[in-house]
Design a protein around this motif. Structure first.
Motif, PDB file in Angstrom:
ATOM      1  N   LEU A   1       0.825  -1.208   0.000  1.00  0.00           N
ATOM      2  CA  LEU A   1       0.000   0.000   0.000  1.00  0.00           C
ATOM      3  C   LEU A   1       0.859   1.258   0.000  1.00  0.00           C
ATOM      4  O   LEU A   1       0.457   2.290  -0.553  1.00  0.00           O
ATOM      5  CB  LEU A   1      -0.948  -0.005   1.207  1.00  0.00           C
ATOM      6  N   LYS A   2       2.036   1.184   0.581  1.00  0.00           N
ATOM      7  CA  LYS A   2       2.951   2.327   0.551  1.00  0.00           C
ATOM      8  C   LYS A   2       3.339   2.644  -0.894  1.00  0.00           C
ATOM      9  O   LYS A   2       3.370   3.815  -1.300  1.00  0.00           O
ATOM     10  CB  LYS A   2       4.198   2.021   1.379  1.00  0.00           C
ATOM     11  N   GLN A   3       3.616   1.596  -1.665  1.00  0.00           N
ATOM     12  CA  GLN A   3       3.980   1.788  -3.065  1.00  0.00           C
ATOM     13  C   GLN A   3       2.773   2.236  -3.896  1.00  0.00           C
ATOM     14  O   GLN A   3       2.882   3.127  -4.749  1.00  0.00           O
ATOM     15  CB  GLN A   3       4.545   0.487  -3.636  1.00  0.00           C
ATOM     16  N   GLN A   4       1.620   1.628  -3.636  1.00  0.00           N
ATOM     17  CA  GLN A   4       0.430   1.962  -4.425  1.00  0.00           C
ATOM     18  C   GLN A   4      -0.024   3.398  -4.187  1.00  0.00           C
ATOM     19  O   GLN A   4      -0.520   4.067  -5.104  1.00  0.00           O
ATOM     20  CB  GLN A   4      -0.692   0.972  -4.098  1.00  0.00           C
ATOM     21  N   LYS A   5       0.124   3.869  -2.961  1.00  0.00           N
ATOM     22  CA  LYS A   5      -0.271   5.254  -2.651  1.00  0.00           C
ATOM     23  C   LYS A   5       0.533   6.271  -3.453  1.00  0.00           C
ATOM     24  O   LYS A   5       0.039   7.346  -3.783  1.00  0.00           O
ATOM     25  CB  LYS A   5      -0.062   5.528  -1.153  1.00  0.00           C
ATOM     26  N   GLN A   6       1.786   5.916  -3.732  1.00  0.00           N
ATOM     27  CA  GLN A   6       2.627   6.841  -4.496  1.00  0.00           C
ATOM     28  C   GLN A   6       2.151   6.956  -5.940  1.00  0.00           C
ATOM     29  O   GLN A   6       2.321   7.995  -6.583  1.00  0.00           O
ATOM     30  CB  GLN A   6       4.082   6.368  -4.448  1.00  0.00           C
ATOM     31  N   ILE A   7       1.550   5.893  -6.442  1.00  0.00           N
ATOM     32  CA  ILE A   7       1.040   5.901  -7.818  1.00  0.00           C
ATOM     33  C   ILE A   7      -0.388   6.438  -7.855  1.00  0.00           C
ATOM     34  O   ILE A   7      -0.743   7.277  -8.690  1.00  0.00           O
ATOM     35  CB  ILE A   7       1.087   4.470  -8.403  1.00  0.00           C
ATOM     36  N   LYS A   8      -1.207   5.952  -6.931  1.00  0.00           N
ATOM     37  CA  LYS A   8      -2.613   6.364  -6.874  1.00  0.00           C
ATOM     38  C   LYS A   8      -2.977   6.605  -5.408  1.00  0.00           C
ATOM     39  O   LYS A   8      -3.215   5.672  -4.656  1.00  0.00           O
ATOM     40  CB  LYS A   8      -3.509   5.266  -7.462  1.00  0.00           C
ATOM     41  N   PRO A   9      -3.009   7.862  -4.981  1.00  0.00           N
ATOM     42  CA  PRO A   9      -3.323   8.161  -3.577  1.00  0.00           C
ATOM     43  C   PRO A   9      -4.794   7.875  -3.263  1.00  0.00           C
ATOM     44  O   PRO A   9      -5.612   7.632  -4.155  1.00  0.00           O
ATOM     45  CB  PRO A   9      -3.027   9.661  -3.450  1.00  0.00           C
ATOM     46  N   PHE A  10      -5.121   7.877  -1.975  1.00  0.00           N
ATOM     47  CA  PHE A  10      -6.528   7.829  -1.578  1.00  0.00           C
ATOM     48  C   PHE A  10      -7.244   9.050  -2.161  1.00  0.00           C
ATOM     49  O   PHE A  10      -6.648  10.128  -2.320  1.00  0.00           O
ATOM     50  CB  PHE A  10      -6.652   7.854  -0.050  1.00  0.00           C
ATOM     51  N   VAL A  11      -8.528   8.888  -2.472  1.00  0.00           N
ATOM     52  CA  VAL A  11      -9.304   9.972  -3.065  1.00  0.00           C
ATOM     53  C   VAL A  11      -9.266  11.202  -2.153  1.00  0.00           C
ATOM     54  O   VAL A  11      -9.416  11.097  -0.934  1.00  0.00           O
ATOM     55  CB  VAL A  11     -10.757   9.513  -3.329  1.00  0.00           C
ATOM     56  N   GLN A  12      -9.042  12.363  -2.756  1.00  0.00           N
ATOM     57  CA  GLN A  12      -8.934  13.597  -1.970  1.00  0.00           C
ATOM     58  C   GLN A  12     -10.304  14.152  -1.592  1.00  0.00           C
ATOM     59  O   GLN A  12     -10.520  14.596  -0.466  1.00  0.00           O
ATOM     60  CB  GLN A  12      -8.149  14.649  -2.765  1.00  0.00           C
TER      61      GLN A  12
ATOM     62  N   CYS B   1     -25.741   6.829   5.526  1.00  0.00           N
ATOM     63  CA  CYS B   1     -26.224   7.986   6.276  1.00  0.00           C
ATOM     64  C   CYS B   1     -25.099   9.000   6.448  1.00  0.00           C
ATOM     65  O   CYS B   1     -23.921   8.690   6.256  1.00  0.00           O
ATOM     66  CB  CYS B   1     -26.776   7.551   7.631  1.00  0.00           C
ATOM     67  N   GLN B   2     -25.475  10.214   6.854  1.00  0.00           N
ATOM     68  CA  GLN B   2     -24.490  11.286   6.966  1.00  0.00           C
ATOM     69  C   GLN B   2     -23.445  10.975   8.035  1.00  0.00           C
ATOM     70  O   GLN B   2     -22.255  11.271   7.860  1.00  0.00           O
ATOM     71  CB  GLN B   2     -25.189  12.612   7.299  1.00  0.00           C
ATOM     72  N   ASP B   3     -23.878  10.360   9.138  1.00  0.00           N
ATOM     73  CA  ASP B   3     -22.924  10.035  10.205  1.00  0.00           C
ATOM     74  C   ASP B   3     -21.856   9.069   9.696  1.00  0.00           C
ATOM     75  O   ASP B   3     -20.668   9.214  10.010  1.00  0.00           O
ATOM     76  CB  ASP B   3     -23.653   9.409  11.400  1.00  0.00           C
ATOM     77  N   THR B   4     -22.285   8.087   8.920  1.00  0.00           N
ATOM     78  CA  THR B   4     -21.318   7.127   8.375  1.00  0.00           C
ATOM     79  C   THR B   4     -20.368   7.820   7.404  1.00  0.00           C
ATOM     80  O   THR B   4     -19.158   7.556   7.402  1.00  0.00           O
ATOM     81  CB  THR B   4     -22.044   5.966   7.670  1.00  0.00           C
ATOM     82  N   GLN B   5     -20.918   8.714   6.585  1.00  0.00           N
ATOM     83  CA  GLN B   5     -20.058   9.456   5.659  1.00  0.00           C
ATOM     84  C   GLN B   5     -19.033  10.292   6.422  1.00  0.00           C
ATOM     85  O   GLN B   5     -17.860  10.375   6.019  1.00  0.00           O
ATOM     86  CB  GLN B   5     -20.909  10.359   4.763  1.00  0.00           C
ATOM     87  N   ASN B   6     -19.458  10.886   7.526  1.00  0.00           N
ATOM     88  CA  ASN B   6     -18.527  11.694   8.330  1.00  0.00           C
ATOM     89  C   ASN B   6     -17.411  10.823   8.915  1.00  0.00           C
ATOM     90  O   ASN B   6     -16.241  11.223   8.944  1.00  0.00           O
ATOM     91  CB  ASN B   6     -19.282  12.402   9.458  1.00  0.00           C
ATOM     92  N   GLU B   7     -17.781   9.625   9.389  1.00  0.00           N
ATOM     93  CA  GLU B   7     -16.768   8.706   9.927  1.00  0.00           C
ATOM     94  C   GLU B   7     -15.782   8.302   8.833  1.00  0.00           C
ATOM     95  O   GLU B   7     -14.570   8.194   9.071  1.00  0.00           O
ATOM     96  CB  GLU B   7     -17.445   7.458  10.505  1.00  0.00           C
ATOM     97  N   ILE B   8     -16.312   8.074   7.640  1.00  0.00           N
ATOM     98  CA  ILE B   8     -15.449   7.687   6.516  1.00  0.00           C
ATOM     99  C   ILE B   8     -14.468   8.802   6.188  1.00  0.00           C
ATOM    100  O   ILE B   8     -13.265   8.561   5.981  1.00  0.00           O
ATOM    101  CB  ILE B   8     -16.311   7.328   5.282  1.00  0.00           C
ATOM    102  N   GLU B   9     -14.958  10.030   6.144  1.00  0.00           N
ATOM    103  CA  GLU B   9     -14.075  11.153   5.810  1.00  0.00           C
ATOM    104  C   GLU B   9     -12.998  11.347   6.871  1.00  0.00           C
ATOM    105  O   GLU B   9     -11.846  11.679   6.556  1.00  0.00           O
ATOM    106  CB  GLU B   9     -14.898  12.436   5.650  1.00  0.00           C
ATOM    107  N   LYS B  10     -13.377  11.109   8.104  1.00  0.00           N
ATOM    108  CA  LYS B  10     -12.406  11.262   9.191  1.00  0.00           C
ATOM    109  C   LYS B  10     -11.280  10.235   9.066  1.00  0.00           C
ATOM    110  O   LYS B  10     -10.095  10.569   9.194  1.00  0.00           O
ATOM    111  CB  LYS B  10     -13.119  11.101  10.537  1.00  0.00           C
ATOM    112  N   VAL B  11     -11.653   8.991   8.790  1.00  0.00           N
ATOM    113  CA  VAL B  11     -10.621   7.958   8.683  1.00  0.00           C
ATOM    114  C   VAL B  11      -9.836   8.111   7.383  1.00  0.00           C
ATOM    115  O   VAL B  11      -8.637   7.809   7.322  1.00  0.00           O
ATOM    116  CB  VAL B  11     -11.239   6.550   8.815  1.00  0.00           C
ATOM    117  N   LEU B  12     -10.485   8.619   6.330  1.00  0.00           N
ATOM    118  CA  LEU B  12      -9.768   8.855   5.075  1.00  0.00           C
ATOM    119  C   LEU B  12      -8.659   9.886   5.262  1.00  0.00           C
ATOM    120  O   LEU B  12      -7.569   9.763   4.688  1.00  0.00           O
ATOM    121  CB  LEU B  12     -10.739   9.333   3.988  1.00  0.00           C
ATOM    122  N   GLU B  13      -8.940  10.890   6.063  1.00  0.00           N
ATOM    123  CA  GLU B  13      -7.919  11.905   6.327  1.00  0.00           C
ATOM    124  C   GLU B  13      -6.692  11.270   6.986  1.00  0.00           C
ATOM    125  O   GLU B  13      -5.551  11.590   6.639  1.00  0.00           O
ATOM    126  CB  GLU B  13      -8.509  12.992   7.237  1.00  0.00           C
TER     127      GLU B  13
END
Length: 721
Positions: free
Chosen positions: A503-514, A627-639
């Motif tokens: 995943l370290k290598q893959q992130k350099q090619i394709k990062p997590f969605v911004q 739901c919005q709460d789940t989306q918020n949790e996802i965005e938090k962990v994505l960061e």
């Protein structure tokens, strides 16, 4: 010596060992099955009443490498007279080795020929041995019998066992001397051979101060002080009128159970066999001695090499042949739907073989059973919710059900190593008084799972496992072709992993969605997956995915376990490594243990890994009904994931509690969608490619992954305590 009935406690004796010998032509012919073994640079023939089948692996006992010469026994029809001579040979030989003979011929407890050819209610070991390499050497058999019954003798010659007639006893020749041999020369011999450590010890023991006399004079003199008992016994019988010019000091031959006296029987390691000179009847450190003139000492009529081979290994070979027979019987009951080497592994308990036993195959079998039962239940459209499906699956994979179907095979397993000294003289009337140790339900279930694993890896197809299900009345009724055809194997490159977490290598090619864009069109998701999926809407809808997730969970577990198992065996248990393991040359820390496979599985299937993968590939953007709460949790962990360097393999699993579980559920439900329409080929094409670098990394770094999780588990236990 007093003779008593032998009692041995070695468990169930398979028919290959305990059956009677079959006769033909009104009892004038007897059918033998010859089993050839190569033992180091020697050959040994063992005769059995029934056919044996062998695996292609050799094994090590007491520093001897042993391998069956052929994969199956060879048939031989002999006359009844020849068979009687073989039985007589064995009775006399083993009674000598077990020191049951109070006379030169038969022991009072010796079995009759009829006990070998008539059906017997009492199971006994009916394995016989004969001299010979490619065929039975009946000439040597007859020479032995002539010596015993007709008193045809040969004077003793060096490097053989010896015997005297009155009374009949077998001896090891300790020292040869003549009338001019000095006493001090004999004493030096005793020190050189470590029978004594110091000259002063010998002098004290022999009660002698004058070392200038001859050894002959020492035994002949009545004026010297009384010595130890055996010397005094020699002096009483000493005949100075003898015409003999040479004399022999003797030690009574070892009892067969004195071979490997200091051995670790659990591992079949003997400190006296760790060099080129193996344990022998010609090596003894006894301080008791006997004397014979050259005219009264005779050569034992069987070559010492053969006698030593029987003495060193016969009892242990019986134990090994029990294992071969049990393996063969399970193999035959299963109609040859798994390799015999794998059956041998599947029915071996850890107490019998710590390095290679059912635990390695059990995890694979557990996954294949879980997948097949999940697929079968999923086919029933009437089972329309995940909780009902799960409860029915549990009933099919529980220990109770698996142990019930296990019992149908009536298998005999190897539960623990048999102490070879429990094998008594089988040529006397022997009672076998103990049946096999009973397995617990869990052990029976584990072995059933292991055999399922053995069936699967024969060709990496489900057909053999399904045949085994039918053979054991498992209750399998699956019919949908996509679920039960094809295989799940991923094609891995032969190159070594770089050591960098993928995943370290893959992130350099394709990062997590911004910037996540939710509720995107599923058409775009299908383009990413590379296939059209008619049930993708169901798989990605929060309210509807659970039934698909039930199947997807089993699909991905099996995909991971089967590929991890296959790759681990490629790296850590090749054919050469299996042989090294058998020979005791493979360091235990290099062996693949079941715990390693389990750790590999959970590291690739926990919520941290699957949830991270789902977020990395953008599954959350196509989910329907988040739901919005789940989306918020996802965005938090994505960061947090965007900032994570993933320098260590375990970091991804630490997100297990932070990522909403819905993400790993969607990861699984999409896998089920692909399976329904494209079978295993589609799953491997999509999910196999995504998992490939991670499986390869975990397999090639299995020890680091295992050690880390072991440390975590220990720390958890410390905190609990």
């Amino acid at each position: 010596m007093t003779e008593t009935t032998n009692v041995q406690s070695i468990g169930y004796l398979p028919p290959q060992i305990s059956s009677h010998y079959i006769t033909f032509e009104k009892g004038s012919k007897v059918l033998l099955f010859l089993n050839y073994f190569q033992i180091d640079d020697q050959s040994l023939i063992l005769i059995s009443p029934r056919n044996f089948e062998y695996s292609n692996l050799s094994f090590t006992m007491f520093s001897s490498n042993i391998s069956p010469t052929y994969r199956t026994s060879k048939k031989l029809l002999v006359s009844m007279e020849q068979f009687k001579s073989i039985v007589s040979f064995n009775i006399l030989l083993f009674c000598d080795l077990y020191q049951n003979n109070s006379a030169k011929t038969y022991s009072k407890q010796a079995r009759s020929v009829e006990s070998f050819i008539n059906p017997n209610q009492c199971d006994q070991v009916n394995i016989l041995t004969v001299p010979g390499e490619q065929e039975i050497d009946f000439k040597k058999v007859q020479q032995f019998l002539d010596c015993k019954f007709k008193s045809i003798k040969q004077l003793y010659k060096s490097n053989s066992l010896a015997y005297m007639d009155s009374p009949y006893k077998l001896y090891d020749v300790l020292y040869r001397f003549d009338k001019n041999t000095l006493l001090i020369e004999y004493f030096r011999f005793l020190i050189d051979n470590q029978i004594y450590n110091e000259l002063s010890d010998i002098q004290q023991h022999y009660q002698v101060t004058n070392l200038d006399i001859t050894l002959y004079k020492f035994f002949d003199s009545k004026e010297l002080p009384n010595s130890m008992n055996s010397v005094q016994a020699i002096r009483k019988k000493f005949n100075n009128q003898t015409r003999d010019q040479h004399f022999y000091l003797l030690q009574q031959m070892k009892h067969i159970n004195q071979m490997h006296h200091q051995a670790d029987y659990q591992n079949l390691i003997c400190p006296d066999c760790q060099n080129t000179s193996k344990c022998s009847f010609l090596v003894s450190k006894s301080q008791q001695i006997f004397l014979a003139g050259e005219s009264e000492l005779f050569a034992y009529p069987v070559p010492i090499e053969y006698v030593n081979l029987i003495g060193r290994l016969f009892s242990q070979l019986i134990c090994q042949m029990m294992h071969y027979a049990k393996t063969q019987n399970v193999y035959n009951r299963m109609n040859n739907i798994a390799q015999i080497e794998r059956i041998e592994e599947a029915i071996s308990c850890p107490s019998f073989n710590l390095e290679r036993n059912y635990q390695n195959l059990e995890m694979l079998g557990d996954s294949v059973i879980k997948y097949l039962t999940s697929a079968m239940l999923f086919e029933d459209k009437g089972l329309n919710n995940e909780s009902l499906l799960s409860s029915l699956r549990i009933k099919l994979i529980t220990n109770k059900h698996l142990s019930d179907v296990y019992s149908i095979l009536q298998m005999r397993t190897m539960n623990s190593k048999i102490h070879y000294k429990k094998v008594r003289n089988h040529m006397t009337m022997t009672i076998n008084d103990v049946d096999d140790f009973k397995l617990s339900r869990k052990q029976q279930a584990d072995i059933y799972e292991a055999i399922c694993g053995a069936c699967y890896i024969r060709d990496y197809e489900f057909s053999d496992v399904i045949k085994f299900f039918k053979l054991t009345n498992f209750g399998f009724q699956g019919v949908f072709p996509n679920f039960y055809t094809g295989n799940c194997l991923i094609q891995f490159p032969d190159v070594q992993n770089s050591g960098i977490y993928p995943l370290k290598q893959q992130k350099q090619i394709k990062p997590f969605v911004q910037n996540s864009i939710y509720n995107q069109s599923l058409d775009k998701f299908e383009q990413f997956l590379g296939c059209k999926l008619s049930r993708l809407n169901e798989a990605m809808t929060v309210e509807d995915y659970e039934r698909l997730e039930f199947l997807g969970d089993a699909i991905l577990e099996f995909l991971i376990v089967a590929n991890v198992h296959k790759e681990c065996e490629k790296y850590y248990y090749s054919q050469d490594q299996q042989q090294m393991c058998r020979e005791g040359k493979f360091e235990s820390k290099l062996l693949l243990c079941p715990g390693m496979l389990h750790i590999a599985k959970i590291s690739l299937l926990d919520n941290g890994f699957m949830g991270t993968m789902a977020l990395y590939y953008g599954y959350h953007q196509y989910a329907i009904g988040l739901c919005q709460d789940t989306q918020n949790e996802i965005e938090k962990v994505l960061e947090a994931l965007r900032q994570e360097e993933f320098n260590e393999f375990y970091l991804i699993n630490q997100y297990s509690t932070q990522i909403p579980k819905i993400m790993s559920d969607l990861w699984e439900s999409v896998a089920a969608c692909i399976m329904i329409e494209y079978g295993w080929e589609g799953v491997v094409k999509v999910y196999g490619e995504m998992y490939k670098p991670y499986i390869q990394y975990v397999v090639q770094n299995i020890y680091s992954v295992y050690d880390y999780h072991q440390l975590i588990n220990r720390n958890i236990q410390i905190e609990k305590n």
